[in-house]
Design a protein around this motif. Structure first.
Motif, short mmCIF file in Angstrom:
data_model
loop_
_atom_site.label_atom_id
_atom_site.label_comp_id
_atom_site.label_asym_id
_atom_site.label_seq_id
_atom_site.Cartn_x
_atom_site.Cartn_y
_atom_site.Cartn_z
N THR A 189 39.77 55.42 52.42
CA THR A 189 40.64 54.29 52.05
C THR A 189 40.16 53.64 50.77
O THR A 189 40.95 53.31 49.88
CB THR A 189 40.67 53.26 53.19
N MET A 190 38.83 53.46 50.65
CA MET A 190 38.28 52.92 49.40
C MET A 190 38.65 53.80 48.21
O MET A 190 39.06 53.31 47.16
CB MET A 190 36.74 52.84 49.50
N SER A 191 38.50 55.11 48.39
CA SER A 191 38.77 56.04 47.29
C SER A 191 40.24 55.96 46.86
O SER A 191 40.55 55.92 45.66
CB SER A 191 38.41 57.46 47.72
N LYS A 192 41.15 55.93 47.84
CA LYS A 192 42.57 55.90 47.52
C LYS A 192 42.97 54.58 46.86
O LYS A 192 43.75 54.57 45.89
CB LYS A 192 43.40 56.12 48.79
N THR A 193 42.45 53.46 47.37
CA THR A 193 42.80 52.18 46.78
C THR A 193 42.26 52.06 45.36
O THR A 193 42.90 51.45 44.49
CB THR A 193 42.25 51.02 47.63
N ARG A 194 41.10 52.67 45.11
CA ARG A 194 40.55 52.63 43.75
C ARG A 194 41.43 53.43 42.79
O ARG A 194 41.59 53.08 41.62
CB ARG A 194 39.12 53.15 43.74
N GLN A 195 42.00 54.52 43.27
CA GLN A 195 42.92 55.30 42.43
C GLN A 195 44.19 54.51 42.10
O GLN A 195 44.75 54.64 41.01
CB GLN A 195 43.28 56.61 43.13
N ILE A 196 44.62 53.66 43.03
CA ILE A 196 45.83 52.88 42.82
C ILE A 196 45.58 51.75 41.83
O ILE A 196 46.31 51.57 40.86
CB ILE A 196 46.34 52.32 44.16
N ASP A 197 44.53 50.97 42.07
CA ASP A 197 44.24 49.80 41.24
C ASP A 197 42.73 49.53 41.30
O ASP A 197 42.24 48.99 42.28
CB ASP A 197 45.03 48.58 41.74
N LYS A 198 42.02 49.95 40.26
CA LYS A 198 40.56 49.80 40.27
C LYS A 198 40.15 48.33 40.38
O LYS A 198 39.22 47.99 41.11
CB LYS A 198 39.96 50.41 38.99
N ILE A 199 40.82 47.48 39.63
CA ILE A 199 40.42 46.07 39.59
C ILE A 199 40.68 45.40 40.94
O ILE A 199 39.82 44.70 41.47
CB ILE A 199 41.15 45.34 38.46
N GLN A 200 41.85 45.63 41.51
CA GLN A 200 42.16 45.01 42.79
C GLN A 200 41.25 45.55 43.89
O GLN A 200 40.85 44.82 44.80
CB GLN A 200 43.63 45.27 43.16
N CYS A 201 40.89 46.80 43.79
CA CYS A 201 39.95 47.39 44.76
C CYS A 201 38.59 46.71 44.66
O CYS A 201 37.96 46.39 45.67
CB CYS A 201 39.83 48.89 44.54
N ALA A 202 38.14 46.49 43.43
CA ALA A 202 36.85 45.83 43.23
C ALA A 202 36.90 44.40 43.78
O ALA A 202 35.95 43.92 44.41
CB ALA A 202 36.48 45.82 41.75
N LYS A 236 34.84 54.45 33.23
CA LYS A 236 36.04 54.44 34.05
C LYS A 236 36.14 53.17 34.89
O LYS A 236 37.23 52.66 35.14
CB LYS A 236 36.07 55.66 34.97
N THR A 237 35.01 52.68 35.34
CA THR A 237 35.01 51.53 36.24
C THR A 237 34.60 50.25 35.53
O THR A 237 34.24 49.27 36.17
CB THR A 237 34.05 51.79 37.42
N ARG A 238 34.64 50.27 34.21
CA ARG A 238 34.11 49.15 33.43
C ARG A 238 34.81 47.83 33.73
O ARG A 238 34.18 46.82 34.04
CB ARG A 238 34.23 49.50 31.95
N GLU A 239 36.15 47.83 33.65
CA GLU A 239 36.88 46.60 33.89
C GLU A 239 36.72 46.14 35.33
O GLU A 239 36.60 44.93 35.61
CB GLU A 239 38.37 46.78 33.59
N ALA A 240 36.73 47.09 36.28
CA ALA A 240 36.63 46.72 37.69
C ALA A 240 35.29 46.07 38.00
O ALA A 240 35.23 45.05 38.71
CB ALA A 240 36.82 47.97 38.57
N ILE A 241 34.22 46.62 37.47
CA ILE A 241 32.90 46.04 37.71
C ILE A 241 32.80 44.65 37.10
O ILE A 241 32.22 43.72 37.68
CB ILE A 241 31.81 46.97 37.16
N ALA A 242 33.36 44.50 35.89
CA ALA A 242 33.32 43.18 35.24
C ALA A 242 34.07 42.15 36.09
O ALA A 242 33.61 41.02 36.27
CB ALA A 242 33.93 43.27 33.84
N MET A 243 35.24 42.52 36.61
CA MET A 243 36.01 41.60 37.44
C MET A 243 35.27 41.29 38.73
O MET A 243 35.30 40.16 39.23
CB MET A 243 37.39 42.20 37.74
N LEU A 244 34.59 42.27 39.27
CA LEU A 244 33.81 42.06 40.49
C LEU A 244 32.72 41.02 40.26
O LEU A 244 32.52 40.11 41.07
CB LEU A 244 33.20 43.40 40.93
N HIS A 245 32.02 41.14 39.13
CA HIS A 245 30.98 40.16 38.82
C HIS A 245 31.59 38.78 38.59
O HIS A 245 31.00 37.75 38.98
CB HIS A 245 30.20 40.60 37.58
N LYS A 246 32.75 38.73 37.97
CA LYS A 246 33.41 37.44 37.74
C LYS A 246 33.68 36.72 39.07
O LYS A 246 33.33 35.55 39.24
CB LYS A 246 34.72 37.66 36.99
#
Length: 1161
Positions: free
Chosen positions: A796-809, A858-868
């Motif tokens: 489920t984590m893998s599929k949601t990350r494919q859909i929207d990396k930022i929202q998954c993070a 690939k995960t740059r924006e998602a990780i940044a949003m996660l830290h935010k």
């Protein structure tokens, strides 16, 4: 290390330090007799302890350093500390310290005391004084602990302190007497701990010496023997020193103050002597010290009597000490029993608890009359007294089990182990002759005998079944009593509050208590639905019994009662229900493969299901097959509309039926039957999946009116179902060997069913039918249920990350926040960061970080949003105590740091600047333990970043604090070397700042200005983010003409554009390589220096070990005691000193001169 016994000294002699004749300096470095240093140390010790903001060990370490530099100055600070802690405004000056005796100093301080106000720090109210007493006691304990290897044996520091405290404890001023007594007692407790450690070390040394001496002559190491002898001698000398100190405190303070006119002072003495006897029982647990506790049990004040009882509880709890308490128990047992009727309820409760411990240690000690004095207290109107008496009663009469009953453990009812205990309860109730108070008896034993009191099956068996062979049947009177007790237990279980007359009314139940209440009511309903008619039939002619039995139905769960009667076929329309179910089964099976739309089955099933919701009496099998049949009706209609051209009316009719059916299923999600709920959940997930936006794929836009998006309430109910029925513990009950294989098969089948339910819901998440943030409650179970559902959750984590990396993070960080909040609710904000719960959350964060893979771009924006999101959460809740305290969620940064390694180097800088927006300048200077999450998170962002100046300095600071916590301190030479390295490294880092600054300005990226020098002690106001500020908008894009704040999408575009500047960046990085190498070499040098300092654990013995003669005599002046000396028990090499102690409870011994003046309270 050589020490010697202190000889007699004149009253005017004081020891002097070896630093320049012992004259303390004067001038700009002194203010009010206190040594001035930088930072926190420019405040007096009293202010530091009162604020309670600094770690106590660092405060003590700073004082020890000043003592080593000039011990007169340091001791003067300590003397003023005790004076100020007493509330005195006067200050002892260096001149007074050199030329005046303690008695003269105390007299002068008394003259300067503010007599207008009776308050002093130990008695003041208000938040700033709330923790003063604990901080004051902690300071004394840490001071002795840190000085226990050298300074306390220098014949100066301890002599001065003990002499001062002894003089103050004899003052007529209550504040001086109270404060100094507390300090002296805590000092004594710390010395007892030191003496205990010395005794253990002496025994270990003696064993090593004997083992070496018993070796053959050829294998014996004479050098080792000499070393062990020398070590034993030093330990012996140290122990003699400690004995002298403890004797001085005990004779000079305790024997006078335990009978002080102030109750608080007497309570302090009794509380501490209890600690000494428990901590070092070999030395203190004898009649010589126990007599003080025994005498004080007659004190006029309840708080002093209470301290006596709690001190004794700590001793009786340890069964190994029982032999040393036999004489005391025989002499003071009657007093303890009489205290169960104390006018102070708290004292009475603790007296009963003490007797319970005495009972557990030896049942022969308490006579039948003693026990009966406690038994009748179960009927007390004061619930804590009654509950304590109930526990005593249970331990005495109900906790013992004969060996013959071990084989009865698996039996139930009349043959079960509780049958005889229930009879005993009935006999006790009848013998007490308080028949109208059965509810009080049940309530008293409810907490300790819950299993016995809830064994209603056993009670029914005793009432309904014939007695076994050789067993006496219950009399009519006993049966009436049993029915009355059974009614009271059922009422207590169903209402969950004490009977009238006990307690202050109904209280709000916790979630666990509500669940227990529901389970008990279900058990009562199911059991007495069958047993009650039989009981009424048996006792129909006995009005008293029937009256009590007819009260039972008011505690039933009527919904379960009616459903149970339907399932058992007790309704007159049993044949009709069976025929409906049989017909429904056939129609459902047939409709699965054939279109039966012309029969209009939807209307029939809807009426059936609606009736089940309204009446709640529909058999589960009818509901299950009606739901399944209606599901098939919906699917067949959708198939017809999809395959052929359909009218708008057909679409609207199907839409209406589908939505009504979803509401029906949503209602059945709260059904009492689990099978019905599972069926409704499965069908709902299928319906939502089929009628989602996916229905329009493949050019079927005409089906758009059928698209159904679940509202938030439905999503919440689906999620709640998953949490309640999927994430549950596996049933671990062990069945018999014959049924073990079937049990394992059923467990596997149940797990397969739960996996299907979870997969159905996760499918809704993956296809965006429900909000992605609902997956947070699923993801947080990843570690706990990894074996059962790990593959499903990971996919489920893998599929949601494919859909929207930022929202998954954002969902991942939300799951960690939920776990963190749950931990806070359970443990409070002062939780232990080394606890298994917090470590589990960190481990889950580490697993989450691993799922992002190795490609950081690939995960740059998602990780940044996660830290935010993580940073905002950590600073969201400010501390109500003020900005000088860490935000309540600051520890979350420790969890967030697990994701720092996934940030690119330049992104670490971006996140770091965002972090600084939430930080005040004072936060960056904090080094206490509570600020460690912020320090570690900052370091994780600076590690491998562009500017490591702060990282290196912070690292040195944290290591420095570690060094300070060691027992020994590094030499001055080493410190200067490290400080030189730090200065050099800071200068190099500053030059590197300018290089990275120019590079980042070229790239139009934000810069972090160098931290300004501290120029004021005023704390700056933290810079707050405006609500409209987004994560990236705090970094302005530098352009030629104007600056505009960037929104998040613009910032993401900027981050992706950096790949085009790679060649320019590589060229500038090669130019910075020399700086990196230099910085790395310096870090290695610092680590080597720090390691040397950390390994240097041998205590440094300098001039402070010089002997000072006569200091201890100040405290012995004018004292003439006829009490015993403290003589620590001999270790294996001191057995020759053992001698018999006199019986201090003998009347002839009690009436000697040392105790004639004792007031028997």
């Amino acid at each position: 290390m050589q020490t010697c016994k202190k000889g007699k000294k004149g009253p005017g002699e004081k020891g002097k330090s070896g630093n320049g004749g012992g004259k303390p300096p004067s001038g700009p470095n002194r203010m009010n007799g206190h040594h001035q240093q930088n930072g926190v140390e420019n405040m007096m010790l009293f202010e530091v302890v009162k604020m309670g903001k600094s770690a106590m060990q660092s405060v003590v370490d700073d004082w020890i350093e000043s003592y080593k530099h000039d011990r007169d100055i340091a001791l003067l600070d300590l003397i003023n500390f005790f004076i100020q802690c007493s509330g005195c405004k006067g200050v002892v000056t260096a001149e007074m310290f050199r030329h005046m005796q303690n008695s003269e100093i105390i007299r002068k301080m008394t003259e300067e005391f503010d007599e207008d106000s009776g308050d002093y720090p130990l008695t003041m109210a208000g938040p700033q004084w709330k923790k003063f007493k604990s901080s004051f006691c902690e300071f004394i304990g840490v001071l002795v602990r840190q000085c226990q290897y050298s300074i306390i044996y220098d014949e100066y520091m301890m002599d001065t302190v003990i002499s001062l405290l002894t003089g103050l404890s004899d003052s007529q001023v209550r504040a001086f007497r109270h404060t100094s007594t507390l300090a002296a007692m805590k000092l004594m407790t710390a010395l007892v701990n030191v003496a205990l450690n010395l005794s253990i070390n002496m025994d270990n040394t003696q064993r090593q010496y004997e083992a070496e001496r018993n070796k053959m002559i050829g294998k014996r190491a004479n050098e080792r023997l000499e070393l062990l002898l020398q070590k034993r001698k030093e330990l012996q000398e140290n122990q003699d020193e400690i004995e002298n100190m403890m004797n001085a405190i005990f004779k000079g303070v305790f024997v006078h103050r335990y009978r002080d006119a102030i109750a608080e002072i007497r309570a302090i003495c009794i509380e501490e002597i209890g600690i000494w006897m428990k901590m070092y029982s070999d030395a203190f647990l004898n009649d010589s010290y126990l007599k003080y506790v025994g005498w004080t049990m007659h004190d006029k004040q309840g708080e002093v009597r209470l301290k006596c009882l709690t001190a004794l509880q700590g001793l009786y709890y340890n069964k190994e000490l029982n032999s040393k308490l036999e004489l005391f128990t025989s002499r003071f047992k009657d007093r303890i029993v009489s205290m169960t009727l104390d006018k102070e309820y708290d004292v009475a409760v603790q007296a009963i608890k003490l007797l319970t411990l005495v009972l557990q240690s030896s049942e022969e000690v308490l006579t039948a009359e003693d026990c009966e004095n406690v038994y009748h207290l179960v009927y007390s109107a004061h619930r804590p007294v009654a509950v304590a008496a109930g526990e005593f009663l249970y331990k005495k009469l109900f906790s013992r089990r004969d060996p013959e009953e071990d084989g009865m453990m698996k039996r139930r009812g009349r043959q079960g182990p509780n049958a005889n205990l229930v009879k005993t309860l009935v006999f006790f109730f009848l013998e007490s002759e308080l028949h109208e108070h059965a509810a009080y008896l049940v309530d008293s034993m409810w907490d300790c005998a819950t299993e016995l009191l809830k064994d209603w099956e056993c009670m029914n068996s005793l009432l309904l079944e014939e007695p076994l062979s050789g067993e006496e049947a219950l009399t009519d009177r006993q049966e009436s009593a049993l029915i009355e007790i059974m009614l009271c237990t059922i009422r207590q279980a169903a209402e969950c509050h004490p009977p009238v007359g006990r307690g202050t009314g109904k209280r709000v139940l916790t979630a666990k208590e509500k669940k227990t209440q529901l389970d008990d009511r279900t058990k009562i309903t199911e059991l007495f639905a069958v047993a009650l008619p039989q009981l009424l039939a048996k006792y129909s002619i006995d009005a008293e019994k029937v009256t009590n039995l007819l009260q039972l139905p008011q505690y039933f769960d009527l919904e379960i009662y009616t459903t149970g009667r339907l399932e058992k076929g007790e309704e007159p329309d049993e044949d009709d229900a069976y025929q409906v179910l049989s017909t429904l089964k056939r129609i459902t099976a047939f409709h699965n493969a054939h279109d039966l739309s012309k029969w209009d089955l939807f209307a029939c099933n809807y009426k059936l299901l609606k009736t089940g919701i309204e009446n709640g009496d529909m058999p589960e099998q009818i509901v299950i097959h009606a739901l399944q049949c209606t599901h098939y009706v919906i699917l067949w209609q959708l198939a017809k509309i999809t395959e052929s051209s359909s009218t708008k009316e057909d679409l609207l009719r199907l839409k209406k039926q589908m939505r009504v059916f979803c509401q029906i299923c949503q209602h059945y999600l709260t059904n009492v039957n689990t099978t019905v709920k599972e069926q409704a959940f499965t069908i709902l997930c299928d319906i939502l999946m089929i009628f989602s936006h996916q229905i329009m794929s493949g050019g079927r836009d005409m089906l758009e009116p059928l698209v159904y998006t679940p509202d938030s309430s439905l999503q919440s109910e689906l999620l709640s179902f998953i949490l309640d029925h999927v994430f549950i513990e596996q049933d671990d009950d062990n069945n018999s060997a014959d049924g073990q294989q079937e049990d394992e098969a059923s467990k596997i089948e149940a797990l397969h069913k739960r996996r299907n339910l979870l997969a159905a819901f996760c499918k809704l998440i993956v296809y965006t039918v429900v909000e992605m943030n609902t997956a947070a409650d699923i993801f947080k179970q990843y570690m706990k249920y990894y074996n059962d559902y790990g593959d499903i959750i990971k996919e489920t984590m893998s599929k949601t990350r494919q859909i929207d990396k930022i929202q998954c993070a954002k969902t991942l960080i939300l799951s960690l926040q939920q776990l963190f909040n749950e931990m806070i609710q359970e443990n409070g904000y002062n939780f232990d960061r080394s606890s298994s719960t917090f470590s589990g959350i960190k481990e889950l964060a580490r697993r989450f970080a691993l799922t992002f893979g190795l490609d950081q771009l690939k995960t740059r924006e998602a990780i940044a949003m996660l830290h935010k999101d993580g940073i905002e959460f950590a600073f969201k809740e400010p501390n109500p105590q003020g900005e000088s305290h860490p935000p309540l969620n600051l520890a979350f940064l420790d969890i967030l740091s697990e994701f720092s390694s996934k940030l690119l180097r330049q992104d670490k800088r971006t996140v770091y600047v965002y972090l600084e927006k939430f930080m005040t300048f004072q936060m960056s200077l904090r080094r206490e333990d509570v600020w460690l999450p912020l320090m570690s998170y900052r370091n994780s962002l600076l590690a491998g970043g562009d500017d490591d100046t702060m990282s290196v300095i912070s690292g040195i600071s944290s290591r420095g604090s570690t060094v300070r916590s060691k027992k020994s301190k590094p030499s001055t030479g080493k410190r200067k070397v490290v400080e030189g390295m730090q200065l050099s490294l800071t200068e190099e880092s500053s030059s590197s700042d300018s290089m990275w600054l120019s590079r980042e300005q070229t790239l139009h990226t934000p810069v972090m200005m160098q931290t300004p020098q501290l120029t004021s002690t005023i704390m700056r106001e933290p810079k707050r983010l405006r609500p409209e500020d987004s994560f990236m908008s705090v970094y302005p894009m530098q352009t030629e003409h104007h600056q505009t704040p960037l929104d998040y999408n613009t910032q993401v575009t900027w981050m992706l554009a950096q790949r085009q500047h790679e060649e320019a960046r590589q060229q500038q990085e090669r130019a910075a390589m020399s700086y990196v190498k230099l910085r790395t070499n310096l870090q290695h040098a610092i680590r080597r220096g720090t390691s040397l300092m950390e390994d240097d654990e041998e205590p440094i013995v300098e001039d402070v070990m010089m002997s000072s003669e006569g200091r201890i005599e100040d405290l012995n002046e004018g004292m003439d005691f006829d009490t015993m000396d403290i003589d620590l028990p001999p270790s294996k090499n001191r057995r020759e000193r053992t001698e018999l102690k006199p019986d201090f409870f003998d009347p002839a011994s009690i009436m000697d001169e040392s105790v004639l003046g004792v007031s028997m309270f």
